[in-house]
Design an enzyme around this catalytic site. Structure first.
Site, PDB file in Angstrom:
ATOM      1  N   ARG A  12       0.939  -1.214   0.023  1.00  0.00           N
ATOM      2  CA  ARG A  12       0.072  -0.091   0.015  1.00  0.00           C
ATOM      3  C   ARG A  12       0.984   1.356   0.044  1.00  0.00           C
ATOM      4  NH1 ARG A  12      -2.867   0.168   5.552  1.00  0.00           N
ATOM      5  NH2 ARG A  12      -3.625   1.952   4.449  1.00  0.00           N
ATOM      6  N   ILE A  14       3.211   4.218  -0.412  1.00  0.00           N
ATOM      7  CA  ILE A  14       4.713   4.554  -0.857  1.00  0.00           C
ATOM      8  C   ILE A  14       5.230   3.074  -1.056  1.00  0.00           C
ATOM      9  CG2 ILE A  14       6.957   5.415  -0.078  1.00  0.00           C
ATOM     10  CD1 ILE A  14       5.653   7.676   1.301  1.00  0.00           C
ATOM     11  N   GLY A  84       5.276   1.857   8.405  1.00  0.00           N
ATOM     12  CA  GLY A  84       5.081   2.606   9.218  1.00  0.00           C
ATOM     13  C   GLY A  84       3.766   3.138   9.499  1.00  0.00           C
ATOM     14  N   ILE A  85       3.374   3.761  10.953  1.00  0.00           N
ATOM     15  CA  ILE A  85       2.146   4.097  11.438  1.00  0.00           C
ATOM     16  C   ILE A  85       2.276   5.263  12.119  1.00  0.00           C
ATOM     17  CG2 ILE A  85       1.386   1.610  11.757  1.00  0.00           C
ATOM     18  CD1 ILE A  85       1.857   2.513  14.926  1.00  0.00           C
ATOM     19  N   ASP A  88      -1.057  10.255  15.746  1.00  0.00           N
ATOM     20  CA  ASP A  88      -0.752  11.495  16.219  1.00  0.00           C
ATOM     21  C   ASP A  88      -1.754  12.147  17.322  1.00  0.00           C
ATOM     22  OD1 ASP A  88       0.627  11.430  14.000  1.00  0.00           O
ATOM     23  OD2 ASP A  88      -0.423  12.755  12.600  1.00  0.00           O
ATOM     24  N   GLY A 143       2.338  17.416  17.226  1.00  0.00           N
ATOM     25  CA  GLY A 143       1.248  16.409  17.235  1.00  0.00           C
ATOM     26  C   GLY A 143       1.908  15.141  17.288  1.00  0.00           C
ATOM     27  N   TYR A 147       6.134  10.050  16.438  1.00  0.00           N
ATOM     28  CA  TYR A 147       6.496   9.775  15.097  1.00  0.00           C
ATOM     29  C   TYR A 147       7.883  10.368  14.583  1.00  0.00           C
ATOM     30  CZ  TYR A 147       5.791   9.371   9.833  1.00  0.00           C
ATOM     31  OH  TYR A 147       5.698   9.165   8.691  1.00  0.00           O
ATOM     32  N   GLY A 178       8.598  14.097   2.199  1.00  0.00           N
ATOM     33  CA  GLY A 178       7.766  15.076   2.621  1.00  0.00           C
ATOM     34  C   GLY A 178       6.184  14.441   2.617  1.00  0.00           C
ATOM     35  N   ILE A 180       3.076  13.165   1.323  1.00  0.00           N
ATOM     36  CA  ILE A 180       2.870  12.339  -0.160  1.00  0.00           C
ATOM     37  C   ILE A 180       1.068  12.013   0.104  1.00  0.00           C
ATOM     38  CG2 ILE A 180       3.685  10.310  -1.349  1.00  0.00           C
ATOM     39  CD1 ILE A 180       5.991  12.135  -0.773  1.00  0.00           C
TER      40      ILE A 180
HETATM   41  N1  CAA Z   1       1.384  25.075  15.527  1.00  0.00           N
HETATM   42  C1  CAA Z   1       1.189  25.405  16.602  1.00  0.00           C
HETATM   43  N2  CAA Z   1      -0.213  25.110  17.051  1.00  0.00           N
HETATM   44  C2  CAA Z   1      -0.931  24.156  16.200  1.00  0.00           C
HETATM   45  C3  CAA Z   1      -0.469  23.544  15.402  1.00  0.00           C
HETATM   46  C4  CAA Z   1       0.773  23.844  15.015  1.00  0.00           C
HETATM   47  N3  CAA Z   1       1.554  23.373  13.904  1.00  0.00           N
HETATM   48  N4  CAA Z   1      -1.546  22.740  14.914  1.00  0.00           N
HETATM   49  C5  CAA Z   1      -2.438  22.857  15.702  1.00  0.00           C
HETATM   50  N5  CAA Z   1      -2.125  23.782  16.729  1.00  0.00           N
HETATM   51  C6  CAA Z   1      -2.971  24.104  17.768  1.00  0.00           C
HETATM   52  C7  CAA Z   1      -4.431  24.230  17.328  1.00  0.00           C
HETATM   53  O1  CAA Z   1      -4.444  25.520  16.797  1.00  0.00           O
HETATM   54  C8  CAA Z   1      -5.101  24.027  18.765  1.00  0.00           C
HETATM   55  O2  CAA Z   1      -5.032  25.334  19.488  1.00  0.00           O
HETATM   56  P1  CAA Z   1      -6.146  25.843  20.377  1.00  0.00           P
HETATM   57  O3  CAA Z   1      -6.303  24.540  21.394  1.00  0.00           O
HETATM   58  O4  CAA Z   1      -5.662  27.158  20.959  1.00  0.00           O
HETATM   59  O5  CAA Z   1      -7.508  25.912  19.591  1.00  0.00           O
HETATM   60  C9  CAA Z   1      -4.436  23.123  19.225  1.00  0.00           C
HETATM   61  O6  CAA Z   1      -3.009  23.376  18.623  1.00  0.00           O
HETATM   62  C10 CAA Z   1      -4.871  21.729  18.990  1.00  0.00           C
HETATM   63  O7  CAA Z   1      -5.031  21.276  20.139  1.00  0.00           O
HETATM   64  P2  CAA Z   1      -5.877  19.703  20.198  1.00  0.00           P
HETATM   65  O8  CAA Z   1      -6.371  19.638  21.435  1.00  0.00           O
HETATM   66  O9  CAA Z   1      -7.014  19.547  18.812  1.00  0.00           O
HETATM   67  O10 CAA Z   1      -4.651  18.777  19.928  1.00  0.00           O
HETATM   68  P3  CAA Z   1      -4.795  17.376  19.662  1.00  0.00           P
HETATM   69  O11 CAA Z   1      -4.135  16.595  20.572  1.00  0.00           O
HETATM   70  O12 CAA Z   1      -6.107  16.790  19.159  1.00  0.00           O
HETATM   71  O13 CAA Z   1      -3.978  17.113  18.005  1.00  0.00           O
HETATM   72  C11 CAA Z   1      -3.193  17.200  16.050  1.00  0.00           C
HETATM   73  C12 CAA Z   1      -4.262  17.723  17.081  1.00  0.00           C
HETATM   74  C13 CAA Z   1      -3.564  15.643  15.949  1.00  0.00           C
HETATM   75  C14 CAA Z   1      -2.102  17.585  16.240  1.00  0.00           C
HETATM   76  C15 CAA Z   1      -3.889  17.534  14.839  1.00  0.00           C
HETATM   77  O14 CAA Z   1      -3.548  18.921  14.661  1.00  0.00           O
HETATM   78  C16 CAA Z   1      -3.291  17.131  13.525  1.00  0.00           C
HETATM   79  O15 CAA Z   1      -3.528  15.968  13.232  1.00  0.00           O
HETATM   80  N6  CAA Z   1      -2.083  17.601  13.022  1.00  0.00           N
HETATM   81  C17 CAA Z   1      -1.481  17.274  11.801  1.00  0.00           C
HETATM   82  C18 CAA Z   1      -0.419  16.282  12.257  1.00  0.00           C
HETATM   83  C19 CAA Z   1       0.735  15.741  11.147  1.00  0.00           C
HETATM   84  O16 CAA Z   1       1.161  16.517  10.238  1.00  0.00           O
HETATM   85  N7  CAA Z   1       0.691  14.749  11.141  1.00  0.00           N
HETATM   86  C20 CAA Z   1       1.489  13.946   9.862  1.00  0.00           C
HETATM   87  C21 CAA Z   1       0.807  12.830   9.266  1.00  0.00           C
HETATM   88  S1  CAA Z   1       1.337  12.385   7.985  1.00  0.00           S
HETATM   89  C22 CAA Z   1       3.000  11.633   8.146  1.00  0.00           C
HETATM   90  O17 CAA Z   1       3.369  11.502   9.116  1.00  0.00           O
HETATM   91  C23 CAA Z   1       3.881  11.321   7.016  1.00  0.00           C
HETATM   92  C24 CAA Z   1       4.841  12.140   6.871  1.00  0.00           C
HETATM   93  O18 CAA Z   1       6.061  11.519   7.183  1.00  0.00           O
HETATM   94  C25 CAA Z   1       5.000  13.497   6.348  1.00  0.00           C
END
Ligand code: CAA
Length: 240
Positions: A12, A14, A84-85, A88, A143, A147, A178, A180
């Site tokens: 699945r 990548i 990988g999993i 977050d 978050g 990872y 980055g 994908i």
């Molecule tokens: N910088 C600063 N603040 C941020 C932020 C950031 N980048 N992202 C979210 N926040 C803030 C929000 O604005 C919110 O603030 P308020 O409480 O003041 O409203 C707060 O953080 C979010 O708090 P939550 O209680 O909602 O946080 P949570 O514990 O539920 O987590 C999260 C939320 C899971 C981090 C969600 O924002 C998320 O999924 N973010 C993306 C994470 C990400 O990029 N994952 C990559 C997956 S793909 C991958 O990993 C493949 C690869 O190799 C690239």
């Protein structure tokens, strides 16, 4: 004789693109998968690539899985640690389980699989190991302490094992993708993903095939002088 490769998480996302790209290079590929048997069966039916189920986070299962692949396809020359999993959440919400699962699978999986394949490569004086790291292991990501720590660990693991393999013709490199266009990235909340994509200089998500192209280069005969390196393929999102 064709080279033999194992691609973990190879049915699945990548990993699927990597399995296909290696096959196109004439490599005999074993695609490992953990849980999605339906998708694995469809993948095998469509590609003719054999799929093997085991948990890369389980040391003994990796040893047994590699032994099975070697018995059926021959000695493993190429290992792509792609499985990988994500689990977050900010540290306030991250449970010990979320931490341990990601470290065990993403980072422990690299150790378990290299432990089972590296000695054979070393004895035969040829091998290629490519570990899929992440931009988030290089730059961190809100978050993702679990990872980012695991992926950052993969980058260190790569440089250490490269030193152990160099004299024996075994190269060990990492690719740091980055964002994908895969199911993993599709699981990021849309409003968050939109902001991330807005910061990618090329203005789009990457394609799995663009990571696979890097893997085939690192696994090629001509890639023999490249070891201990990290190839960033991220649309310019993180440059250093
Ligand atoms: N910088 C600063 N603040 C941020 C932020 C950031 N980048 N992202 C979210 N926040 C803030 C929000 O604005 C919110 O603030 P308020 O409480 O003041 O409203 C707060 O953080 C979010 O708090 P939550 O209680 O909602 O946080 P949570 O514990 O539920 O987590 C999260 C939320 C899971 C981090 C969600 O924002 C998320 O999924 N973010 C993306 C994470 C990400 O990029 N994952 C990559 C997956 S793909 C991958 O990993 C493949 C690869 O190799 C690239």
């Amino acid at each position: 004789m064709a080279r033999v490769a194992i691609v973990t998480g190879g049915t699945r996302g990548i990993g699927e693109a990597i399995s296909l790209a290696l096959k196109e290079q004439g490599v005999t590929v074993a695609a490992n998968y953990a849980g999605n048997a339906e998708k694995a069966a469809a993948f095998t039916a469509a590609t003719g690539i054999k799929a093997y189920a085991w948990d890369v986070g389980d040391f003994d299962a990796c040893a047994a899985g590699v032994a099975q692949v070697e018995a059926e396809l021959g000695p493993v020359d190429i290992l792509v640690n792609n499985a990988g999993i994500t689990r977050d959440g900010t540290i306030l919400k991250m449970t010990r389980e979320m931490w341990e699962d990601v470290i065990r699978i993403n980072l422990g999986g690299c150790f378990n699989m290299a432990h089972a394949t590296f000695p054979g490569m070393r004895n035969r004086k040829w091998g290629r190991i490519v570990n899929i790291g992440s931009i988030n292991g290089q730059a961190g990501q809100y978050g993702q302490v679990n990872y980012a720590a695991a992926k950052s660990g993969i980058h260190g693991f790569t440089k250490a094992l490269a030193q152990e393999g160099a004299r024996a013709g075994v190269t060990v490199n990492a690719i740091a993708p980055g964002y994908i266009d895969t199911d993993m990235v599709a699981a990021v909340p849309p409003e968050v993903l939109e902001k991330i994509v807005a910061k990618i200089p090329v203005g789009r998500l990457g394609q799995a095939s663009e990571i696979a192209r890097g893997v085939t280069f690192l696994c090629s005969e001509e890639g023999g002088f490249v070891t201990g390196s990290t190839l960033s393929i991220n649309g310019g999102q993180h440059m250093y």
